[in-house]
Structure formats: structure tokens, C-alpha cells
Design a protein around this motif. Sequence first.
Motif, PDB file in Angstrom:
ATOM      1  N   LEU A   1       0.812  -1.222   0.000  1.00  0.00           N
ATOM      2  CA  LEU A   1       0.000   0.000   0.000  1.00  0.00           C
ATOM      3  C   LEU A   1       0.843   1.269   0.000  1.00  0.00           C
ATOM      4  CD1 LEU A   1      -2.612  -1.249   2.607  1.00  0.00           C
ATOM      5  CD2 LEU A   1      -3.002  -0.949   0.154  1.00  0.00           C
ATOM      6  N   ALA A   2       2.145   1.148  -0.121  1.00  0.00           N
ATOM      7  CA  ALA A   2       3.029   2.311  -0.114  1.00  0.00           C
ATOM      8  C   ALA A   2       2.620   3.303  -1.193  1.00  0.00           C
ATOM      9  CB  ALA A   2       4.481   1.879  -0.314  1.00  0.00           C
ATOM     10  N   GLY A   3       2.578   4.575  -0.802  1.00  0.00           N
ATOM     11  CA  GLY A   3       2.248   5.622  -1.746  1.00  0.00           C
ATOM     12  C   GLY A   3       0.763   5.882  -1.905  1.00  0.00           C
ATOM     13  N   HIS A   4      -0.081   5.126  -1.211  1.00  0.00           N
ATOM     14  CA  HIS A   4      -1.532   5.305  -1.345  1.00  0.00           C
ATOM     15  C   HIS A   4      -2.128   5.913  -0.071  1.00  0.00           C
ATOM     16  CE1 HIS A   4      -2.726   3.543  -5.224  1.00  0.00           C
ATOM     17  NE2 HIS A   4      -1.558   2.924  -5.120  1.00  0.00           N
ATOM     18  N   ASP A   5      -3.330   6.460  -0.227  1.00  0.00           N
ATOM     19  CA  ASP A   5      -4.070   7.045   0.889  1.00  0.00           C
ATOM     20  C   ASP A   5      -4.968   5.981   1.509  1.00  0.00           C
ATOM     21  OD1 ASP A   5      -2.897   9.451   0.330  1.00  0.00           O
ATOM     22  OD2 ASP A   5      -4.600  10.238  -0.801  1.00  0.00           O
ATOM     23  N   LEU A   6      -5.029   5.973   2.834  1.00  0.00           N
ATOM     24  CA  LEU A   6      -5.809   4.964   3.547  1.00  0.00           C
ATOM     25  C   LEU A   6      -6.793   5.618   4.502  1.00  0.00           C
ATOM     26  CD1 LEU A   6      -2.936   2.500   4.588  1.00  0.00           C
ATOM     27  CD2 LEU A   6      -4.242   2.534   2.443  1.00  0.00           C
ATOM     28  N   VAL A   7      -7.908   4.951   4.701  1.00  0.00           N
ATOM     29  CA  VAL A   7      -8.864   5.287   5.754  1.00  0.00           C
ATOM     30  C   VAL A   7      -8.948   4.067   6.657  1.00  0.00           C
ATOM     31  CG1 VAL A   7     -11.199   6.010   6.315  1.00  0.00           C
ATOM     32  CG2 VAL A   7     -10.161   6.746   4.155  1.00  0.00           C
ATOM     33  N   ILE A   8      -8.752   4.266   7.953  1.00  0.00           N
ATOM     34  CA  ILE A   8      -8.709   3.130   8.882  1.00  0.00           C
ATOM     35  C   ILE A   8      -9.583   3.412  10.097  1.00  0.00           C
ATOM     36  CG2 ILE A   8      -6.375   2.532   8.146  1.00  0.00           C
ATOM     37  CD1 ILE A   8      -5.394   3.639  10.874  1.00  0.00           C
ATOM     38  N   PHE A   9      -9.856   2.355  10.850  1.00  0.00           N
ATOM     39  CA  PHE A   9     -10.499   2.519  12.144  1.00  0.00           C
ATOM     40  C   PHE A   9      -9.503   3.140  13.123  1.00  0.00           C
ATOM     41  CE2 PHE A   9     -13.691  -0.905  11.129  1.00  0.00           C
ATOM     42  CZ  PHE A   9     -14.812  -0.108  11.353  1.00  0.00           C
ATOM     43  N   HIS A  10     -10.047   3.913  14.058  1.00  0.00           N
ATOM     44  CA  HIS A  10      -9.218   4.451  15.125  1.00  0.00           C
ATOM     45  C   HIS A  10      -8.597   3.285  15.889  1.00  0.00           C
ATOM     46  CE1 HIS A  10      -8.222   6.416  18.951  1.00  0.00           C
ATOM     47  NE2 HIS A  10      -8.138   7.527  18.239  1.00  0.00           N
ATOM     48  N   PRO A  11      -7.352   3.438  16.370  1.00  0.00           N
ATOM     49  CA  PRO A  11      -6.709   2.330  17.098  1.00  0.00           C
ATOM     50  C   PRO A  11      -7.509   1.799  18.273  1.00  0.00           C
ATOM     51  CG  PRO A  11      -5.094   4.004  16.538  1.00  0.00           C
ATOM     52  CD  PRO A  11      -6.433   4.564  16.143  1.00  0.00           C
ATOM     53  N   SER A  12      -8.361   2.636  18.885  1.00  0.00           N
ATOM     54  CA  SER A  12      -9.184   2.150  19.992  1.00  0.00           C
ATOM     55  C   SER A  12     -10.207   1.128  19.523  1.00  0.00           C
ATOM     56  CB  SER A  12      -9.898   3.318  20.672  1.00  0.00           C
ATOM     57  OG  SER A  12     -10.796   3.955  19.770  1.00  0.00           O
ATOM     58  N   VAL A  13     -10.510   1.125  18.221  1.00  0.00           N
ATOM     59  CA  VAL A  13     -11.486   0.182  17.654  1.00  0.00           C
ATOM     60  C   VAL A  13     -10.780  -1.019  17.044  1.00  0.00           C
ATOM     61  CG1 VAL A  13     -13.339  -0.103  15.963  1.00  0.00           C
ATOM     62  CG2 VAL A  13     -13.097   2.071  17.201  1.00  0.00           C
ATOM     63  N   ALA A  14      -9.768  -0.770  16.219  1.00  0.00           N
ATOM     64  CA  ALA A  14      -9.043  -1.846  15.535  1.00  0.00           C
ATOM     65  C   ALA A  14      -7.566  -1.497  15.480  1.00  0.00           C
ATOM     66  CB  ALA A  14      -9.603  -2.063  14.126  1.00  0.00           C
ATOM     67  N   PRO A  15      -6.807  -1.780  16.546  1.00  0.00           N
ATOM     68  CA  PRO A  15      -5.393  -1.401  16.570  1.00  0.00           C
ATOM     69  C   PRO A  15      -4.574  -2.002  15.448  1.00  0.00           C
ATOM     70  CG  PRO A  15      -5.956  -2.891  18.400  1.00  0.00           C
ATOM     71  CD  PRO A  15      -7.238  -2.446  17.784  1.00  0.00           C
ATOM     72  N   ARG A  16      -4.981  -3.163  14.949  1.00  0.00           N
ATOM     73  CA  ARG A  16      -4.245  -3.821  13.868  1.00  0.00           C
ATOM     74  C   ARG A  16      -4.121  -2.938  12.634  1.00  0.00           C
ATOM     75  NH1 ARG A  16      -6.309  -5.955   9.407  1.00  0.00           N
ATOM     76  NH2 ARG A  16      -8.423  -5.873  10.248  1.00  0.00           N
ATOM     77  N   GLN A  17      -5.159  -2.136  12.348  1.00  0.00           N
ATOM     78  CA  GLN A  17      -5.182  -1.399  11.097  1.00  0.00           C
ATOM     79  C   GLN A  17      -4.141  -0.275  11.034  1.00  0.00           C
ATOM     80  OE1 GLN A  17      -9.064  -0.172   9.782  1.00  0.00           O
ATOM     81  NE2 GLN A  17      -9.807  -2.266   9.650  1.00  0.00           N
ATOM     82  N   SER A  18      -3.590   0.111  12.160  1.00  0.00           N
ATOM     83  CA  SER A  18      -2.521   1.103  12.119  1.00  0.00           C
ATOM     84  C   SER A  18      -1.194   0.476  11.714  1.00  0.00           C
ATOM     85  CB  SER A  18      -2.378   1.786  13.485  1.00  0.00           C
ATOM     86  OG  SER A  18      -2.033   0.836  14.482  1.00  0.00           O
ATOM     87  N   ARG A  19      -1.175  -0.874  11.593  1.00  0.00           N
ATOM     88  CA  ARG A  19       0.034  -1.585  11.178  1.00  0.00           C
ATOM     89  C   ARG A  19      -0.126  -2.264   9.826  1.00  0.00           C
ATOM     90  NH1 ARG A  19      -1.044  -3.313  16.351  1.00  0.00           N
ATOM     91  NH2 ARG A  19      -1.657  -5.356  15.564  1.00  0.00           N
ATOM     92  N   GLU A  20      -1.296  -2.893   9.618  1.00  0.00           N
ATOM     93  CA  GLU A  20      -1.513  -3.585   8.349  1.00  0.00           C
ATOM     94  C   GLU A  20      -2.981  -3.523   7.951  1.00  0.00           C
ATOM     95  OE1 GLU A  20      -3.120  -6.617   7.516  1.00  0.00           O
ATOM     96  OE2 GLU A  20      -3.694  -7.315   9.523  1.00  0.00           O
ATOM     97  N   LEU A  21      -3.208  -3.572   6.650  1.00  0.00           N
ATOM     98  CA  LEU A  21      -4.559  -3.484   6.106  1.00  0.00           C
ATOM     99  C   LEU A  21      -4.664  -4.464   4.947  1.00  0.00           C
ATOM    100  CD1 LEU A  21      -6.860  -1.538   6.989  1.00  0.00           C
ATOM    101  CD2 LEU A  21      -6.357  -0.188   4.954  1.00  0.00           C
ATOM    102  N   GLY A  22      -5.660  -5.329   5.009  1.00  0.00           N
ATOM    103  CA  GLY A  22      -5.833  -6.288   3.925  1.00  0.00           C
ATOM    104  C   GLY A  22      -4.655  -7.203   3.742  1.00  0.00           C
ATOM    105  N   GLY A  23      -3.917  -7.472   4.822  1.00  0.00           N
ATOM    106  CA  GLY A  23      -2.758  -8.341   4.738  1.00  0.00           C
ATOM    107  C   GLY A  23      -1.503  -7.658   4.255  1.00  0.00           C
ATOM    108  N   ALA A  24      -1.555  -6.338   4.052  1.00  0.00           N
ATOM    109  CA  ALA A  24      -0.388  -5.589   3.580  1.00  0.00           C
ATOM    110  C   ALA A  24       0.010  -4.551   4.614  1.00  0.00           C
ATOM    111  CB  ALA A  24      -0.693  -4.913   2.243  1.00  0.00           C
TER     112      ALA A  24
END
Length: 287
Positions: free
Chosen positions: A183-206
Motif C-alpha cells: 500500500l506504499a504511496g496510497h491514501d488509507l482510511v482506517i479505524f481508530h486504534p481504539s477500535v481496531a489497533p491492527r489497522q494502524s500496522r496492516e490493512l488487507g494483509g499488507a
Amino acid sequence: MDWDNARVFLAIHRAGTLRGAAAQLNIDQATVGRRLAALEASLGATLFLRTPSGYVPTPAGEAAARPAALMEEAALQLQREMQGSDHRLAGTVRVATTDTLAVHFVMAALARLHEVHPDIAIELHVDTSIASLTRREADLAVRTLRPTEPDLISRHLTRRAGALFASRAYVERRGVPDIDAGLAGHDLVIFHPSVAPRQSRELGGASVAGARIVMQVNTGMMLQQAVRAGLGIAELPIHMAGGDPGLVRIWPERQHWYDLYLVMHGDLGRSARVRAVAEAIVAGVPD
């Protein structure tokens, strides 16, 4: 310290402000302040330091926290046992879930329940935070996580898949990420870490390393709306986003699975109205 005073004390201890405590107790802020002042006067001790950042427990306040919590647990256990012995198909049942699950099937299940049992009233709490069934913030909850508390029972409802999605406008403007580059170079929308901490590290397995997080949200509906607005790529449930003509699935060969559970306190299993609501939710899960 009686139970009413214990509730006020615990609400301030947990919220850290009079306003937050008032919201928990559903009373006005001035009443909370008066009850705290009366409690401190009756005990002859200062329970909280009033600081610019909130109410901080004093040593006396910390000492009072455990017996107050035990008093709360005893009162709530009595309440659950009384409700558990209630055989009437009438009264209020508190249901906690997320906005996406409410829209997807919970609301329809509760509508069908109302047709059969019109005297059961529902308090629907829609939030991504996990309501405490032990403290009676809810009687039932539909969650994506199986609880670990020993006094809670859960029933597996279904398994769902999620994947990465972006708006058509975003894909036309920025293109589809190279699966090998992540996902390097792309814009992301994620859940706040209080909801889904994983998404601040990886998204969709990337990994999100090298990507730009342009927005954090705390509800699933807002996540999907942000993607529709073209703000970036996000992880969305396939059953909801897959049929959206304005969205494009990124890397269709990839998906992740998550489970849904119906959770309730074991003491409430004998309550007719709680059982009726639970059965309606179970029956309403889409295939």
C-alpha cells in the motif's frame, strides 16, 4: 457508603469528570457534584483531587474503589438474577452492536421480534466500543470478538469476509496498488486504534508502511462513507461493500475472515424476554 453513593463514586472514578459521570448515570452534572460533596462529607475524607485535567482519586479514593466495585457487582448480580427469573414476554432489553451490523441484519431481526412480542421494548446501543454486559450496560451484544469473561456466554452466529475497497474516482485518479509493493504511496482510511489497533500496522494483509493515513473513524458506516467520498482505500465487509456500484475491490484474490457472536450474561439466560430477543437475532442472521 450506600449503593446510590457508590454508583456516583464509581462513575466519577471511571470517567474522570463530573460531566462524564453524569452521562453514565443519566443525571445532570450538578446532581453528581452535590452527591460527591455529600459523600465526602459523610466519610470525612476527600476522594478526588479537582485538577484542570479532571478528577484524580486521592489515596482515600483509591482505597474506596475496590469495596465500591464489590458493592456494584453484588447489586448487579441481584438484578440479573431477578431478571433471569422473569417469565414475562414484556419489558426492556438492552442490545449493543455496531452501526453496520444494525443496518445489515439486527434492526430487521428486532422488527420481526416486535411483530410477535410487541410488549418487549428494545434499547439499542450502537457503538464500536465493547459494552460491558457484566455492568449491565447491555443485556445482549452482537460482537466480532468472542468474550473471555467467565460469566459471559456466547453463540457463534456466522463468519463473514472483508477486503480492500476504494472508490472508482480514487482508482481512476491514483490507480490500483501493486500487490507486490503493498500500500506504499496510497491514501488509507482506517479505524481508530481504539477500535481496531491492527489497522494502524496492516490493512488487507499488507503493511501500511509508506502509505498515508488520511482519516481515522470509529464506526463502520463512516468508514464506508469515507471510501465512497474518495478519501482512500479501506478494509470493508464484502457483503456490504461488494454490491456498492461506486466502489472497486482492490486485490480480489485477497480477503480476511471474521466471526460474529451473540453474547449475553449467563444469569440472564432464564429471562423470557432476553431469550426471545436472542432467538430473534439468531434467526435473523442472513445466510
